[in-house]
Design a protein around this motif. Structure first.
Motif, PDB file in Angstrom:
ATOM      1  N   VAL A 234    -105.537 -75.386 -41.798  1.00 15.08           N
ATOM      2  CA  VAL A 234    -105.466 -74.469 -42.947  1.00 15.08           C
ATOM      3  C   VAL A 234    -104.201 -74.745 -43.750  1.00 15.08           C
ATOM      4  O   VAL A 234    -104.228 -74.784 -44.991  1.00 15.08           O
ATOM      5  N   GLY A 235    -103.085 -74.973 -43.077  1.00 18.33           N
ATOM      6  CA  GLY A 235    -101.837 -75.233 -43.780  1.00 18.33           C
ATOM      7  C   GLY A 235    -101.885 -76.526 -44.587  1.00 18.33           C
ATOM      8  O   GLY A 235    -101.417 -76.564 -45.734  1.00 18.33           O
ATOM      9  N   ALA A 236    -102.448 -77.582 -44.023  1.00 22.84           N
ATOM     10  CA  ALA A 236    -102.554 -78.847 -44.754  1.00 22.84           C
ATOM     11  C   ALA A 236    -103.441 -78.683 -45.978  1.00 22.84           C
ATOM     12  O   ALA A 236    -103.163 -79.252 -47.048  1.00 22.84           O
ATOM     13  N   ALA A 237    -104.525 -77.899 -45.832  1.00 17.35           N
ATOM     14  CA  ALA A 237    -105.416 -77.665 -46.970  1.00 17.35           C
ATOM     15  C   ALA A 237    -104.696 -76.888 -48.061  1.00 17.35           C
ATOM     16  O   ALA A 237    -104.822 -77.206 -49.258  1.00 17.35           O
ATOM     17  N   GLU A 238    -103.919 -75.872 -47.678  1.00 15.51           N
ATOM     18  CA  GLU A 238    -103.207 -75.062 -48.669  1.00 15.51           C
ATOM     19  C   GLU A 238    -102.165 -75.877 -49.410  1.00 15.51           C
ATOM     20  O   GLU A 238    -101.858 -75.601 -50.574  1.00 15.51           O
ATOM     21  N   ARG A 239    -101.613 -76.911 -48.753  1.00 17.07           N
ATOM     22  CA  ARG A 239    -100.653 -77.796 -49.427  1.00 17.07           C
ATOM     23  C   ARG A 239    -101.361 -78.921 -50.174  1.00 17.07           C
ATOM     24  O   ARG A 239    -100.700 -79.758 -50.804  1.00 17.07           O
ATOM     25  N   SER A 240    -102.693 -78.975 -50.078  1.00 20.77           N
ATOM     26  CA  SER A 240    -103.493 -80.068 -50.652  1.00 20.77           C
ATOM     27  C   SER A 240    -103.039 -81.421 -50.118  1.00 20.77           C
ATOM     28  O   SER A 240    -103.097 -82.427 -50.817  1.00 20.77           O
ATOM     29  N   ASP A 241    -102.627 -81.434 -48.868  1.00 23.03           N
ATOM     30  CA  ASP A 241    -102.181 -82.661 -48.209  1.00 23.03           C
ATOM     31  C   ASP A 241    -103.394 -83.266 -47.489  1.00 23.03           C
ATOM     32  O   ASP A 241    -103.646 -82.980 -46.314  1.00 23.03           O
ATOM     33  N   ARG A 242    -104.119 -84.095 -48.201  1.00 20.13           N
ATOM     34  CA  ARG A 242    -105.379 -84.617 -47.646  1.00 20.13           C
ATOM     35  C   ARG A 242    -105.145 -85.519 -46.447  1.00 20.13           C
ATOM     36  O   ARG A 242    -105.952 -85.529 -45.510  1.00 20.13           O
ATOM     37  N   ALA A 243    -104.078 -86.290 -46.487  1.00 13.90           N
ATOM     38  CA  ALA A 243    -103.807 -87.187 -45.361  1.00 13.90           C
ATOM     39  C   ALA A 243    -103.539 -86.386 -44.092  1.00 13.90           C
ATOM     40  O   ALA A 243    -104.104 -86.686 -43.019  1.00 13.90           O
ATOM     41  N   TRP A 261    -112.754 -89.852 -44.552  1.00 13.41           N
ATOM     42  CA  TRP A 261    -113.543 -88.632 -44.745  1.00 13.41           C
ATOM     43  C   TRP A 261    -114.165 -88.559 -46.147  1.00 13.41           C
ATOM     44  O   TRP A 261    -115.321 -88.237 -46.292  1.00 13.41           O
ATOM     45  N   ARG A 262    -113.375 -88.764 -47.181  1.00  6.01           N
ATOM     46  CA  ARG A 262    -113.825 -88.727 -48.579  1.00  6.01           C
ATOM     47  C   ARG A 262    -114.563 -87.433 -48.939  1.00  6.01           C
ATOM     48  O   ARG A 262    -115.602 -87.441 -49.584  1.00  6.01           O
ATOM     49  N   PHE A 263    -114.004 -86.322 -48.516  1.00  5.62           N
ATOM     50  CA  PHE A 263    -114.624 -85.030 -48.817  1.00  5.62           C
ATOM     51  C   PHE A 263    -114.594 -84.701 -50.306  1.00  5.62           C
ATOM     52  O   PHE A 263    -115.311 -83.799 -50.756  1.00  5.62           O
ATOM     53  N   ASP A 264    -113.744 -85.392 -51.068  1.00  5.11           N
ATOM     54  CA  ASP A 264    -113.670 -85.104 -52.487  1.00  5.11           C
ATOM     55  C   ASP A 264    -114.894 -85.588 -53.253  1.00  5.11           C
ATOM     56  O   ASP A 264    -115.148 -85.151 -54.380  1.00  5.11           O
ATOM     57  N   GLU A 265    -115.684 -86.480 -52.637  1.00  2.50           N
ATOM     58  CA  GLU A 265    -116.903 -86.972 -53.297  1.00  2.50           C
ATOM     59  C   GLU A 265    -117.997 -85.919 -53.197  1.00  2.50           C
ATOM     60  O   GLU A 265    -118.253 -85.387 -52.117  1.00  2.50           O
ATOM     61  N   PRO A 266    -118.674 -85.597 -54.299  1.00  2.00           N
ATOM     62  CA  PRO A 266    -119.719 -84.559 -54.257  1.00  2.00           C
ATOM     63  C   PRO A 266    -120.769 -84.796 -53.176  1.00  2.00           C
ATOM     64  O   PRO A 266    -121.238 -83.842 -52.550  1.00  2.00           O
ATOM     65  N   ALA A 267    -121.136 -86.049 -52.941  1.00  2.00           N
ATOM     66  CA  ALA A 267    -122.163 -86.342 -51.937  1.00  2.00           C
ATOM     67  C   ALA A 267    -121.688 -86.021 -50.524  1.00  2.00           C
ATOM     68  O   ALA A 267    -122.506 -85.926 -49.601  1.00  2.00           O
ATOM     69  N   ARG A 268    -120.367 -85.830 -50.359  1.00  2.00           N
ATOM     70  CA  ARG A 268    -119.814 -85.571 -49.028  1.00  2.00           C
ATOM     71  C   ARG A 268    -119.219 -84.168 -48.884  1.00  2.00           C
ATOM     72  O   ARG A 268    -118.576 -83.880 -47.872  1.00  2.00           O
ATOM     73  N   GLU A 283    -115.154 -68.909 -39.490  1.00  2.00           N
ATOM     74  CA  GLU A 283    -115.677 -68.917 -40.848  1.00  2.00           C
ATOM     75  C   GLU A 283    -114.576 -68.641 -41.863  1.00  2.00           C
ATOM     76  O   GLU A 283    -114.512 -69.282 -42.918  1.00  2.00           O
ATOM     77  N   GLU A 284    -113.696 -67.711 -41.541  1.00  2.00           N
ATOM     78  CA  GLU A 284    -112.622 -67.389 -42.495  1.00  2.00           C
ATOM     79  C   GLU A 284    -111.719 -68.595 -42.718  1.00  2.00           C
ATOM     80  O   GLU A 284    -111.346 -68.904 -43.853  1.00  2.00           O
ATOM     81  N   ALA A 285    -111.357 -69.284 -41.642  1.00  2.00           N
ATOM     82  CA  ALA A 285    -110.506 -70.464 -41.781  1.00  2.00           C
ATOM     83  C   ALA A 285    -111.207 -71.539 -42.610  1.00  2.00           C
ATOM     84  O   ALA A 285    -110.596 -72.188 -43.466  1.00  2.00           O
ATOM     85  N   ALA A 286    -112.503 -71.720 -42.382  1.00  2.00           N
ATOM     86  CA  ALA A 286    -113.255 -72.721 -43.134  1.00  2.00           C
ATOM     87  C   ALA A 286    -113.287 -72.371 -44.619  1.00  2.00           C
ATOM     88  O   ALA A 286    -113.103 -73.247 -45.479  1.00  2.00           O
ATOM     89  N   ILE A 287    -113.511 -71.108 -44.940  1.00  2.00           N
ATOM     90  CA  ILE A 287    -113.563 -70.703 -46.343  1.00  2.00           C
ATOM     91  C   ILE A 287    -112.208 -70.903 -47.014  1.00  2.00           C
ATOM     92  O   ILE A 287    -112.127 -71.347 -48.173  1.00  2.00           O
ATOM     93  N   ARG A 288    -111.126 -70.591 -46.310  1.00  2.00           N
ATOM     94  CA  ARG A 288    -109.798 -70.841 -46.877  1.00  2.00           C
ATOM     95  C   ARG A 288    -109.612 -72.321 -47.197  1.00  2.00           C
ATOM     96  O   ARG A 288    -109.025 -72.686 -48.217  1.00  2.00           O
ATOM     97  N   ILE A 289    -110.140 -73.160 -46.345  1.00  2.00           N
ATOM     98  CA  ILE A 289    -110.039 -74.607 -46.586  1.00  2.00           C
ATOM     99  C   ILE A 289    -110.878 -74.998 -47.802  1.00  2.00           C
ATOM    100  O   ILE A 289    -110.447 -75.794 -48.644  1.00  2.00           O
ATOM    101  N   PHE A 290    -112.086 -74.434 -47.919  1.00  2.00           N
ATOM    102  CA  PHE A 290    -112.923 -74.730 -49.088  1.00  2.00           C
ATOM    103  C   PHE A 290    -112.196 -74.380 -50.393  1.00  2.00           C
ATOM    104  O   PHE A 290    -112.335 -75.063 -51.409  1.00  2.00           O
ATOM    105  N   LEU A 291    -111.428 -73.291 -50.345  1.00  2.00           N
ATOM    106  CA  LEU A 291    -110.795 -72.774 -51.561  1.00  2.00           C
ATOM    107  C   LEU A 291    -109.460 -73.434 -51.887  1.00  2.00           C
ATOM    108  O   LEU A 291    -108.892 -73.164 -52.952  1.00  2.00           O
ATOM    109  N   THR A 292    -108.965 -74.280 -50.986  1.00  2.00           N
ATOM    110  CA  THR A 292    -107.620 -74.830 -51.219  1.00  2.00           C
ATOM    111  C   THR A 292    -107.533 -76.348 -51.106  1.00  2.00           C
ATOM    112  O   THR A 292    -106.658 -76.955 -51.742  1.00  2.00           O
ATOM    113  N   LEU A 293    -108.379 -76.968 -50.325  1.00  2.00           N
ATOM    114  CA  LEU A 293    -108.201 -78.398 -50.042  1.00  2.00           C
ATOM    115  C   LEU A 293    -108.371 -79.262 -51.281  1.00  2.00           C
ATOM    116  O   LEU A 293    -107.552 -80.147 -51.547  1.00  2.00           O
ATOM    117  N   ASP A 294    -109.432 -79.019 -52.052  1.00  2.00           N
ATOM    118  CA  ASP A 294    -109.733 -79.886 -53.186  1.00  2.00           C
ATOM    119  C   ASP A 294    -110.180 -79.023 -54.364  1.00  2.00           C
ATOM    120  O   ASP A 294    -111.113 -78.228 -54.220  1.00  2.00           O
TER     121      ASP A 294
END
Length: 372
Positions: A234-243, A261-268, A283-294
């Protein structure tokens, strides 16, 4: 009474005339090919006589004449091997027709005359390909040949051939689409090509994985990750630190190396949800990642809602198998310090009405703003 073809003596005379006069050879060969093709019965003597004429004249005629002869006689079972070989040696359209139509194409498979791209492509489309020939064609690693084999419903793709085609299809969209359209593709192979599948086929892939037993050695449901691993994700996602996020996710899945991983690609985008589900995040942690990673994910309410729907509708075991297939990795079944949570319990909780966490409330508010 049906008309009879020329006698052996007549053919000998015609051959002599045609070989002495290059301007006569094309006419003689076209006429004799037409007569041979139109005959109701072709006995051995007639086939031998025609072969002698054709073999003598084919090297002397133009490409159009050779193609005409191939169109007339290449597919006939009575056409001698020597004629098929001579037509193949002409190359061009004649060679392609021999490769596509001749019963002797298998015997000529090592003939250099059949190594032209068109002839090889025609062979890949044949309905009577033998397993050794399929393997030889797949070994060429030619994108057009690969697609022709995948498009050929009569070609039996198995073992090393299937593995090679699926591996190449991971980065070759048209090949992936052709393989996904086949009815004989195994569930794990179809899952490997999930990023290239359209929505209806994606749903079918998930359904097949859920309905088929897990192969020996395939991904299994993992224990929940330690709290510090989940917090690091969650912390890496909030910092947008993809690596850092990619490394932490690999750790959570028990992988020895970090996939691309290439999660930034729409197909992925879906694969982000499946990977988090397989890793056992809440689920909450996953949603936080959806909202912050990319931002491409976070700024689309439709995308975020779709990923949440994936989390709730997909069993963890299916998500784990899919991630394993797409990234060609083996998920570890045991991790030091991990906490086991029963699969059924997690699925029941996931299907229950979710609590209004901060992250979920944020999504709900965004959806209401979009609706106006």
């Amino acid at each position: 009474m049906p008309s009879r073809g020329p006698s052996d003596l007549d053919l000998e005379r015609l051959t002599s005339l045609a070989t002495a006069r290059d301007d006569v050879a094309p006419v003689v060969l076209r006429v004799q090919a037409d007569l041979f093709a139109a005959a109701r019965r072709r006995d051995d003597a007639e086939a031998v006589a025609f072969a002698e004429l054709a073999v003598a004249l084919l090297p002397r005629v133009d490409a159009d004449t050779a193609a005409h002869v191939a169109r007339r006689v290449a597919a006939l079972p009575e056409t001698p091997l020597s004629v098929a070989a001579s037509l193949a040696a002409c190359g061009g359209e004649a060679g392609r027709l021999v490769a596509a139509l001749s019963p002797h194409a298998g015997a000529l498979v090592r003939d250099p005359a059949l190594d032209s791209p068109l002839a090889t492509l025609a062979r890949a489309r044949r309905a009577d390909l033998s397993p050794p020939e399929i393997e030889r064609l797949a070994a060429l690693a030619d994108p057009a040949i690969d697609r022709a084999l995948a498009d050929n419903p009569r070609a039996i793709l198995q073992g090393r051939v299937r593995d090679a085609l699926v591996a190449r299809a991971r980065t070759e969209v048209r090949l992936a689409e052709a393989l996904l359209a086949r009815s004989d593709l195994e569930p794990e192979d179809a899952a490997a090509l999930y990023p290239h599948a359209e929505p209806a086929r994606r749903a079918a892939i998930l359904a097949r994985l859920a309905a088929t037993p897990r192969p020996t050695g395939a991904a299994t449901v993992l224990p929940r990750p330690p709290l510090d691993v989940a917090a690091a994700l969650v912390g890496a996602a909030e910092r947008s630190d993809r690596a850092a996020f990619g490394s932490q996710l690999a750790l959570a899945l028990g992988l020895d190396s970090v996939p691309d991983w290439r999660f930034d690609e729409p197909a992925r985008h879906d694969l982000l949800a499946f990977a988090l589900l397989a890793a056992g995040l809440s689920e909450e942690a996953a949603i936080r990642i959806f909202l912050t990673l990319d931002p491409r994910i976070a700024r689309s309410v439709e995308t975020v809602f779709g990923l949440v729907a994936r989390l709730r509708a997909t069993p963890r075991s299916v998500a784990a198998r899919l991630v394993s297939c797409v990234y060609d990795v083996t998920l570890a079944s045991h991790r030091r310090g991990a906490r086991h949570v029963p699969v059924l319990a997690s699925d029941e909780r996931r299907r229950a009405a979710p609590a209004k966490s901060g992250a979920l409330s944020f999504v709900d508010r965004a959806a209401r703003r979009e609706r106006g």
